[in-house]
Design an enzyme around this catalytic site. Structure first.
Site, PDB file in Angstrom:
ATOM      1  CG  HIS A   1      -2.220  -0.834   0.791  1.00 17.82           C
ATOM      2  ND1 HIS A   1      -2.325  -2.178   1.058  1.00 17.82           N
ATOM      3  CD2 HIS A   1      -3.338  -0.496   0.127  1.00 17.82           C
ATOM      4  CE1 HIS A   1      -3.478  -2.618   0.582  1.00 17.82           C
ATOM      5  NE2 HIS A   1      -4.127  -1.614   0.014  1.00 17.82           N
TER       6      HIS A   1
ATOM      7  CG  ASP B   1      -6.989   7.155   9.387  1.00 14.91           C
ATOM      8  OD1 ASP B   1      -6.853   7.146  10.625  1.00 14.91           O
ATOM      9  OD2 ASP B   1      -6.920   8.187   8.701  1.00 14.91           O
TER      10      ASP B   1
ATOM     11  CD  GLU C   1      -7.724  10.421  11.717  1.00 16.41           C
ATOM     12  OE1 GLU C   1      -8.277  10.656  10.614  1.00 16.41           O
ATOM     13  OE2 GLU C   1      -7.007   9.422  11.923  1.00 16.41           O
TER      14      GLU C   1
HETATM   15  P1  FAD Z   1       4.380  -1.933   1.857  1.00 15.70           P
HETATM   16  O1  FAD Z   1       3.843  -0.896   0.950  1.00 15.70           O
HETATM   17  O2  FAD Z   1       4.325  -3.317   1.385  1.00 15.70           O
HETATM   18  O3  FAD Z   1       5.874  -1.549   2.282  1.00 15.70           O
HETATM   19  C1  FAD Z   1       6.185  -0.257   2.728  1.00 15.70           C
HETATM   20  C2  FAD Z   1       7.674  -0.133   3.058  1.00 15.70           C
HETATM   21  O4  FAD Z   1       7.973  -0.935   4.193  1.00 15.70           O
HETATM   22  C3  FAD Z   1       8.590  -0.627   1.956  1.00 15.70           C
HETATM   23  O5  FAD Z   1       9.778   0.114   1.996  1.00 15.70           O
HETATM   24  C4  FAD Z   1       8.841  -2.059   2.344  1.00 15.70           C
HETATM   25  O6  FAD Z   1      10.036  -2.565   1.804  1.00 15.70           O
HETATM   26  C5  FAD Z   1       8.898  -1.950   3.848  1.00 15.70           C
HETATM   27  N1  FAD Z   1       8.450  -3.160   4.520  1.00 15.70           N
HETATM   28  C6  FAD Z   1       7.295  -3.833   4.334  1.00 15.70           C
HETATM   29  N2  FAD Z   1       7.233  -4.870   5.186  1.00 15.70           N
HETATM   30  C7  FAD Z   1       8.366  -4.839   5.910  1.00 15.70           C
HETATM   31  C8  FAD Z   1       8.891  -5.648   6.936  1.00 15.70           C
HETATM   32  N3  FAD Z   1       8.233  -6.713   7.402  1.00 15.70           N
HETATM   33  N4  FAD Z   1      10.099  -5.338   7.448  1.00 15.70           N
HETATM   34  C9  FAD Z   1      10.789  -4.267   7.002  1.00 15.70           C
HETATM   35  N5  FAD Z   1      10.341  -3.470   6.021  1.00 15.70           N
HETATM   36  C10 FAD Z   1       9.141  -3.754   5.486  1.00 15.70           C
HETATM   37  N6  FAD Z   1      -0.348   5.218   7.224  1.00 15.70           N
HETATM   38  C11 FAD Z   1      -0.510   5.724   8.459  1.00 15.70           C
HETATM   39  O7  FAD Z   1       0.452   5.897   9.199  1.00 15.70           O
HETATM   40  N7  FAD Z   1      -1.760   6.046   8.909  1.00 15.70           N
HETATM   41  C12 FAD Z   1      -2.878   5.829   8.171  1.00 15.70           C
HETATM   42  O8  FAD Z   1      -3.975   6.119   8.624  1.00 15.70           O
HETATM   43  C13 FAD Z   1      -2.724   5.280   6.884  1.00 15.70           C
HETATM   44  N8  FAD Z   1      -3.805   5.010   6.120  1.00 15.70           N
HETATM   45  C14 FAD Z   1      -3.636   4.481   4.891  1.00 15.70           C
HETATM   46  C15 FAD Z   1      -4.761   4.198   4.119  1.00 15.70           C
HETATM   47  C16 FAD Z   1      -4.632   3.627   2.882  1.00 15.70           C
HETATM   48  C17 FAD Z   1      -5.872   3.329   2.055  1.00 15.70           C
HETATM   49  C18 FAD Z   1      -3.339   3.360   2.363  1.00 15.70           C
HETATM   50  C19 FAD Z   1      -3.173   2.808   0.992  1.00 15.70           C
HETATM   51  C20 FAD Z   1      -2.203   3.646   3.105  1.00 15.70           C
HETATM   52  C21 FAD Z   1      -2.345   4.204   4.388  1.00 15.70           C
HETATM   53  N9  FAD Z   1      -1.241   4.495   5.179  1.00 15.70           N
HETATM   54  C22 FAD Z   1      -1.419   5.005   6.436  1.00 15.70           C
HETATM   55  C23 FAD Z   1       0.127   4.311   4.679  1.00 15.70           C
HETATM   56  C24 FAD Z   1       0.678   2.981   5.104  1.00 15.70           C
HETATM   57  O9  FAD Z   1       0.894   2.929   6.493  1.00 15.70           O
HETATM   58  C25 FAD Z   1       2.041   2.742   4.448  1.00 15.70           C
HETATM   59  O10 FAD Z   1       1.940   2.864   3.064  1.00 15.70           O
HETATM   60  C26 FAD Z   1       2.547   1.355   4.806  1.00 15.70           C
HETATM   61  O11 FAD Z   1       3.864   1.213   4.353  1.00 15.70           O
HETATM   62  C27 FAD Z   1       1.697   0.338   4.142  1.00 15.70           C
HETATM   63  O12 FAD Z   1       1.953  -0.927   4.690  1.00 15.70           O
HETATM   64  P2  FAD Z   1       2.155  -2.124   3.683  1.00 15.70           P
HETATM   65  O13 FAD Z   1       2.080  -3.354   4.493  1.00 15.70           O
HETATM   66  O14 FAD Z   1       1.255  -2.016   2.534  1.00 15.70           O
HETATM   67  O15 FAD Z   1       3.670  -1.811   3.274  1.00 15.70           O
END
Ligand code: FAD
Length: 528
Positions: free
Chosen positions: A92, A156, A267
């Protein structure tokens, strides 16, 4: 056993050679012994942003942390070393942060998904969960609620992984009260860029623990995390109040975060047009009778909405109606435009899922998402609002603009997270999320998307240089941009990289430490 290890190492050597080859002959599933390396998939080269699509050469679906360890130990010891590795949680990210162009993407969801719950009795009586790094927060919520428990700090949206949000910070309306998610972790299991599996905490290998939290995936891959839990309320009183004046809106938000004993969540968002009023109401299950005049295209009028919540524990003798009454009496919203509703705790935390479903049904979820998130010092929030309004057209903005206050003392500055320099004793800073959708079917394809990204870059640049703001979930196209972003924290970040991932294997999608192909030691030396 030893024979198996030798075979695996030979297979890995073949893998490195094939990945380093100018000819991409990895086209079919590869048998690398116990390492389940697969050809690339469209998932591994895309993310929620739908802006960058960098294809890796292979995907690892680890069955256990040792698979990741084996891969990273081998790559970090390999003299050929150009192969990079990115952990992918739920994908994400917006700007390809979990992608690895021509490298290896580690699909964290394939790790075992069991969650273990503990209660440490005695001093303090602490409850916590040990949970895999690839598990989503929604899964932890579902399991913990069965025991009447839940994490304290949230995002969120819950379809994000534990490792993904801990690599950034993890913020939401509870952050003012409990700190970000990275302030609510007791212990981590990490596979470093050298391939070592380390269990770390604030008292054991604390440097690695702090590096990894907010560390943008640069130092290690989080394979397990110990998350602090609290007693879960059964219900939540969820309140929204509308404003037509920005200063009054932020003053009331700051009032709310000064009352952590009464308030559990704060918020707020900008109401730019009819569409933003309607879409923000999808998950709020009550009739909002607010039909303001949005002015004209040349003279737009905009509004603001504060959202706060109070937990309702049915075993405690607290009248939440009265609590909301005590709080709202002190607020200065537009008269009679305060709305409240009681929902289950699960539905409250999972509210964005309802919006996701609605957007999916209208084909508006899988579109471009040129998002910009920033932390803005309190002193600059009004100027930031003006800069923002200069860069958007309220009548055709698609998406949501969140604004809410956070308190600095809830953040641990030993972690890798970057906040605006404090400069004063002011505790308050603001999180601003410009969560824009750009639909190609609605005329926003390549050129329009590039134009929006440019506007965001300019806004972020002006806010950084003029107001001391910092990007959250940052994206900087050059290493020099990253150095400016880290500012005085750069040296510590670079030292941590040299210590835990000296070959710059991890997190290539962030673009902080690009690997220098001319150096067999990786690029670290040239960027430190
Ligand atoms: P990914 O996109 O898969 O990875 C993100 C980063 O973390 C990359 O650099 C990846 O290499 C690294 N990574 C992933 N897993 C690991 C691991 N296990 N160990 C080490 N590194 C790792 N963020 C907030 O803080 N608050 C919010 O309210 C919020 N709401 C959101 C709502 C939506 C609809 C979306 C799309 C995003 C939101 N986000 C929010 C952002 C979100 O927290 C970050 O984009 C987060 O990185 C997404 O987690 P993911 O598992 O999809 O990570």
């Amino acid at each position: 056993m030893e024979v198996a290890m030798v075979c695996t190492r030979v297979n890995l050597l073949i893998l490195i050679l094939s990945l380093c080859s100018p000819y991409k002959f990895i086209q079919s599933p590869m048998d690398f012994g116990p390492l389940n390396l697969l050809p690339t998939t469209t998932t591994a080269s895309s993310d929620f942003g739908r802006i960058l699509f960098h294809s890796p050469s292979a995907v690892l679906k680890p069955q256990a942390p040792r698979d990741i360890s084996l891969l990273l130990s081998f790559l970090s010891a390999s003299p050929l070393g150009k192969v990079t590795v990115a952990a992918r949680g739920a994908g994400h990210s917006i700007h390809g942060q979990a992608q690895a162009l021509d490298g290896i993407v580690v699909e964290m969801s394939s790790l075992p998904s069991e969650i273990e719950f503990y209660r440490r009795e005695g001093e303090g009586d602490v409850s916590y969960a040990d949970v895999g790094g690839g598990i989503m927060w929604i899964e932890l919520l579902e399991q913990s609620l069965k025991l009447g428990l839940a994490p304290r700090s949230w995002t969120d949206y819950l379809y994000l992984t534990i490792g993904g949000t801990l690599s950034n910070a993890g913020i939401s309306g509870q952050t003012f009260k409990h700190g970000p998610q990275i302030s609510n972790v007791l212990q981590l299991e990490v596979v470093t860029g050298r391939g070592e599996i380390v269990t770390c905490s604030p008292t054991k290998d604390a440097e690695l623990f702090n590096a990894v939290l907010g560390g943008l995936g640069q130092f290690g891959i989080i394979t397990r995390a110990r998350i602090l839990l609290q007693e879960a309320p059964q219900k939540v009183k969820w309140v929204r109040a509308f404003y037509d004046d920005f200063a009054t809106f932020t003053k009331d938000q700051e009032l709310l975060v000064s009352m952590p004993v009464l308030v559990d969540y704060v918020e707020g968002f900008i109401v730019l047009n009819e569409q933003s009023l309607h879409s923000s109401s999808i998950a709020f299950p009550t009739n909002v009778d607010f039909n303001p005049d949005f002015g004209t295209k040349n003279n737009p009028k905009i509004y603001y909405c504060i959202e706060f919540a109070v937990h309702d524990y049915q075993n405690k003798n607290i009248n939440v109606e009265q609590v909301v009454e005590v709080i709202s009496r002190q607020m200065s919203h537009i008269a009679s435009h305060l709305y409240s509703v009681e929902v289950s705790y699960f539905d409250f935390l999972n509210r964005v899922r309802m919006e996701e479903m609605s957007l999916r049904n209208s084909g508006l979820w899988e579109v471009h998402h040129p998002w910009l998130n920033m932390f803005v010092p309190r002193a600059g929030i009004s100027d930031f609002r003006d800069l923002l309004m200069d860069s958007i057209s309220p009548d055709n903005f698609e998406g949501l603009i969140l604004i809410y206050p956070l308190l600095r003392h809830k953040w641990d500055t030993n972690t890798s997270v970057v906040l605006p320099d404090s400069g004063s004793t002011d505790q308050v800073m603001y999180a601003v999320g410009i969560l824009r959708s750009a639909n190609p079917d609605d005329g926003c394809s390549h050129h329009c998307l590039q134009e929006l990204l440019l506007r965001h870059r300019r806004l972020a640049g002006a806010a950084a240089s003029g107001l001391g703001a910092k990007q959250y979930l940052a994206h900087h196209p050059t290493p020099a941009g990253w150095r400016r972003h880290f500012g005085r924290r750069w040296e510590r970040f670079a030292d941590r990289k040299a210590r835990f991932d000296p070959r710059c294997i991890l997190g290539p999608g962030q673009g902080i430490f690009p690997r220098d192909s001319s150096s067999s030691n990786g690029a670290f030396a040239s960027y430190s």
